[in-house]
Design a protein around this motif. Structure first.
Motif, PDB file in Angstrom:
ATOM      1  N   ARG A 254      22.311 -59.826   8.177  1.00  0.00           N
ATOM      2  CA  ARG A 254      23.774 -59.769   8.309  1.00  0.00           C
ATOM      3  C   ARG A 254      24.117 -59.395   9.742  1.00  0.00           C
ATOM      4  O   ARG A 254      23.235 -58.959  10.491  1.00  0.00           O
ATOM      5  CB  ARG A 254      24.331 -58.756   7.317  1.00  0.00           C
ATOM      6  N   PRO A 255      25.353 -59.547  10.152  1.00  0.00           N
ATOM      7  CA  PRO A 255      25.690 -59.211  11.540  1.00  0.00           C
ATOM      8  C   PRO A 255      25.378 -57.737  11.837  1.00  0.00           C
ATOM      9  O   PRO A 255      25.493 -56.888  10.966  1.00  0.00           O
ATOM     10  CB  PRO A 255      27.200 -59.467  11.602  1.00  0.00           C
TER      11      PRO A 255
ATOM     12  N   ASP B 288      30.212 -75.599   9.268  1.00  0.00           N
ATOM     13  CA  ASP B 288      29.722 -74.555  10.192  1.00  0.00           C
ATOM     14  C   ASP B 288      28.214 -74.344  10.055  1.00  0.00           C
ATOM     15  O   ASP B 288      27.693 -73.342  10.502  1.00  0.00           O
ATOM     16  CB  ASP B 288      30.479 -73.240   9.959  1.00  0.00           C
TER      17      ASP B 288
ATOM     18  N   ARG C 160      21.732 -68.969  15.731  1.00  0.00           N
ATOM     19  CA  ARG C 160      23.105 -68.500  15.995  1.00  0.00           C
ATOM     20  C   ARG C 160      23.163 -66.990  15.848  1.00  0.00           C
ATOM     21  O   ARG C 160      22.399 -66.396  15.088  1.00  0.00           O
ATOM     22  CB  ARG C 160      24.061 -69.162  15.004  1.00  0.00           C
ATOM     23  N   ALA C 161      24.058 -66.412  16.628  1.00  0.00           N
ATOM     24  CA  ALA C 161      24.145 -64.950  16.584  1.00  0.00           C
ATOM     25  C   ALA C 161      25.061 -64.561  15.445  1.00  0.00           C
ATOM     26  O   ALA C 161      26.121 -65.161  15.271  1.00  0.00           O
ATOM     27  CB  ALA C 161      24.709 -64.442  17.905  1.00  0.00           C
ATOM     28  N   GLN C 162      24.618 -63.620  14.638  1.00  0.00           N
ATOM     29  CA  GLN C 162      25.493 -63.060  13.601  1.00  0.00           C
ATOM     30  C   GLN C 162      26.180 -61.859  14.265  1.00  0.00           C
ATOM     31  O   GLN C 162      25.627 -60.789  14.346  1.00  0.00           O
ATOM     32  CB  GLN C 162      24.659 -62.603  12.406  1.00  0.00           C
ATOM     33  N   GLY C 163      27.358 -62.068  14.801  1.00  0.00           N
ATOM     34  CA  GLY C 163      28.014 -60.968  15.528  1.00  0.00           C
ATOM     35  C   GLY C 163      27.378 -60.843  16.902  1.00  0.00           C
ATOM     36  O   GLY C 163      27.012 -61.823  17.526  1.00  0.00           O
TER      37      GLY C 163
ATOM     38  N   ALA D  16      24.539 -60.084  19.712  1.00  0.00           N
ATOM     39  CA  ALA D  16      23.084 -60.283  19.774  1.00  0.00           C
ATOM     40  C   ALA D  16      22.601 -59.890  21.160  1.00  0.00           C
ATOM     41  O   ALA D  16      23.334 -60.043  22.152  1.00  0.00           O
ATOM     42  CB  ALA D  16      22.727 -61.733  19.490  1.00  0.00           C
TER      43      ALA D  16
ATOM     44  N   THR E 247      18.689 -70.251  12.340  1.00  0.00           N
ATOM     45  CA  THR E 247      19.754 -71.139  12.831  1.00  0.00           C
ATOM     46  C   THR E 247      19.941 -71.121  14.343  1.00  0.00           C
ATOM     47  O   THR E 247      20.567 -71.996  14.905  1.00  0.00           O
ATOM     48  CB  THR E 247      21.104 -70.718  12.221  1.00  0.00           C
TER      49      THR E 247
ATOM     50  N   ASP F 166      19.953 -65.004  14.308  1.00  0.00           N
ATOM     51  CA  ASP F 166      19.426 -65.484  13.028  1.00  0.00           C
ATOM     52  C   ASP F 166      18.274 -66.441  13.324  1.00  0.00           C
ATOM     53  O   ASP F 166      18.481 -67.499  13.910  1.00  0.00           O
ATOM     54  CB  ASP F 166      20.556 -66.216  12.268  1.00  0.00           C
TER      55      ASP F 166
ATOM     56  N   ASP G 127      24.191 -74.979  10.921  1.00  0.00           N
ATOM     57  CA  ASP G 127      23.539 -75.088  12.225  1.00  0.00           C
ATOM     58  C   ASP G 127      23.147 -76.539  12.486  1.00  0.00           C
ATOM     59  O   ASP G 127      23.158 -77.382  11.584  1.00  0.00           O
ATOM     60  CB  ASP G 127      22.295 -74.185  12.263  1.00  0.00           C
TER      61      ASP G 127
ATOM     62  N   GLY H 235      19.998 -59.511  16.325  1.00  0.00           N
ATOM     63  CA  GLY H 235      21.327 -60.087  16.098  1.00  0.00           C
ATOM     64  C   GLY H 235      21.257 -61.598  15.983  1.00  0.00           C
ATOM     65  O   GLY H 235      22.220 -62.236  15.571  1.00  0.00           O
TER      66      GLY H 235
END
Ligand SMILES: NC(=O)C1=CN([C@@H]2O[C@H](COP(=O)(O)OP(=O)(O)OC[C@H]3O[C@@H](n4cnc5c(N)ncnc54)[C@H](OP(=O)(O)O)[C@@H]3O)[C@@H](O)[C@H]2O)[C@H](O)CC1
Ligand SMILES: [K+]
Length: 493
Positions: A125-126, A376, A160-163, A165, A158, A155, A378, A153
């Motif tokens: 999670r973020p 949304d 991608r940053a969850q919040g 990073a 994917t 993921d 990835d 931070g």
């Protein structure tokens, strides 16, 4: 090399433990590899190791012990002051004889290097609370960062940053890269990436059966259609590029690229009043005029033209749609790019239902959204879903181009230089893909090989590259591939 999601990585870990290598040994090997990578990159300096609650944190305690054993001044900060509970991490935390302080931003004041061992494959999670605050503080300082496995931070699946990073100068990961190490923004947050062998045998991949790979000649070298002495030009196929009425350069770039990558014959089908423009510019490439869809159909009907290309400079509208659907009706191999994709933005289903598995689509992000819509997910997931939905190979272009097949196989290309972001390079890629397909390479491998060759050619040229340069750079790349494949008698060992 295969790309493993964190879940697949955990399978690899478990399979190795089953073979008798303990998790404690794996963690020792991981932490040692990180410490060695740090000592290779940075001179000795005060270091802060930020440890999270799980096995990523466990790696951190091993890093701390190895750096200290080499005379480094090491501080360990534990998130929320908590010692890890997982057995492997707890074991290694106990081996750390130094002080463990509650992680706080103030600890950064005395450090000249941060080892980010907060979160890795288990990020769920973020980041929030202390962890987010700490990473925010790190991002605002100029302290060098070495991330363990992944910047916290990020993921792993994917990219991608969850919040928030972390941004690392160096990321050391284990056994195989994860999608986050090759897909942006993750790849950009990792900095340099070092891949460490920690004793996981590659045989574990047999049961994991990964479906995503980082692009490399190793994947498709054996499928590359090197000419044979007894072959002749018809063996090497015939690419037909449908030329546009006004933007004639695009089709010429595609045609030249198809010829340079080895297609036996290349023809441009030119709208009759633009014919002189094409004919004057192309010598070895034939130019056949057409006046309407009927005469273009006649050209399509010659089955020796085994790969058709529509899109470069085609123009957006009904005529292009008609050409595409006409080409699809031949059942011939097809590469669709740019306007051939955009022309179906208002009725995507009419294209998607006509596509077949011998087709390749080469959209950039904008063209992709026009045809497949946006969600949304990835990039790897979106390309795979599009390939599955269309039944065609989808090349979702970008600095991290993803090539996806309808069966879920996917390859992420990582050798593209920034210089490729200039007009017309997409036309060249389209031609390279078609040229390799004309010589018998499967649409998927042709797309992988062409994408790699295209980027390698651009890298060789460097700054100042324009798309016109690219076709002429292809032979140099092919020569290197030819040598690496041992075809020129050079033993590559
Ligand atoms: N698998 C291997 O082959 C090896 C892995 N190694 C290292 O292990 C990590 C993965 O360790 P894991 O314990 O699975 O996960 P993390 O350490 O990344 O995360 C720890 C726990 O943190 C909790 N969590 C997740 N997200 C957050 C968050 N945003 N904020 C707070 N806490 C979070 C989560 O537990 P929950 O129960 O709270 O969900 C995680 O379990 C891997 O990256 C490697 O570095 C081995 O050392 C080498 C082999
Ligand atoms: K980390």
């Amino acid at each position: 090399m295969a790309l493993l999601t964190p879940a697949e990585m955990a399978q690899a870990d478990a399979a190795t433990v089953e073979r008798g290598v303990s998790g404690i040994e794996l963690m020792e090997a991981a932490g040692r590899a990180v410490a060695q990578a740090i000592m290779r990159r940075w001179p000795r300096r005060p270091v802060l190791v930020a440890c999270g609650p799980g096995n990523n944190g466990g790696d951190g305690y091993v890093v701390a012990r190895h750096l200290a054993a080499h005379g480094w001044s090491v501080m360990v900060g534990a998130l929320s002051g908590a010692r890890p509970s997982a057995p492997d991490a707890a074991h290694h935390a106990a081996l750390w004889e130094g002080v463990v302080q509650p992680l706080s931003v103030g600890l950064l004041d005395d450090a000249e290097l941060l080892v980010d061992a907060l979160f890795g494959g288990g990020l769920g999670r973020p980041l929030a609370g202390d962890a987010a605050e700490f990473i925010e503080a790190v991002r605002h300082r100029r302290i060098p960062v070495c991330a363990v496995d992944l910047p916290s931070g990020l993921d792993g699946s994917t990219g991608r940053a969850q919040g928030v990073a972390a941004r690392a100068d160096l990321t050391v990961t284990f056994f195989r890269k994860k999608p986050a190490h090759v897909l942006f923004p993750g790849r950009g947050l990792c900095g340099d990436i070092a891949l460490a062998d920690i004793g996981i045998p590659s045989e574990v991949l047999d049961t994991i059966a990964p479906a995503a790979f980082e692009n490399s000649p190793v994947l498709w070298q054996r499928h590359f259609p090197w000419p044979s002495l007894e072959g002749h030009k018809y063996h090497r196929g015939h690419v037909l590029v449908v030329g546009g009425q006004t933007m004639t350069g695009a089709a010429r770039l595609s045609a030249r690229a198809a010829a340079r990558v080895g297609a036996g014959l290349v023809t441009v089908a030119a709208p009759v009043f633009a014919w002189p423009v094409y004919a004057a510019a192309l010598e070895g490439i034939m130019v056949t005029p057409f006046t309407d869809m009927g005469s273009l159909h006649d050209i399509f009907s010659d089955s020796r033209k085994n790969v058709l290309v529509i899109g470069p400079g085609a123009g957006v509208g009904g005529q292009t749609r008609e050409q595409v659907l006409g080409a699809l009706a031949t059942g011939r191999r097809l590469v669709l790019d740019a306007d051939a994709i955009t022309s179906f933005a208002a009725q995507p289903q009419s294209l998607l239902s006509a596509l077949h598995h011998e087709c390749v689509l080469t959209p950039h992000e904008g063209e992709f959204v026009r045809l497949f819509g946006t969600d949304d997910a990835d990039k790897l997931t979106r390309a795979r879903e599009a390939a599955q939905r269309s039944g065609a190979v989808v090349v979702l272009k970008g600095a991290d181009t993803v090539i996806a097949a309808p069966d879920g196989q996917a390859v992420v290309n990582t050798n593209a230089p920034a210089f490729l972001a200039t007009g017309g390079t997409g036309d060249v890629l389209t031609g390279l893909i078609a040229g390799l397909m004309a010589q018998g390479m499967s649409p998927f491998w042709a797309a992988c090989a062409a994408t790699w060759v295209h980027a390698e050619a651009a890298t060789r040229f460097g700054p100042g590259l324009v798309s016109d340069d690219l076709p002429g750079l292809v032979p140099g790349v092919l020569r290197a591939l030819y040598g690496d494949a041992g075809h020129d008698g050079r033993h590559t060992g």
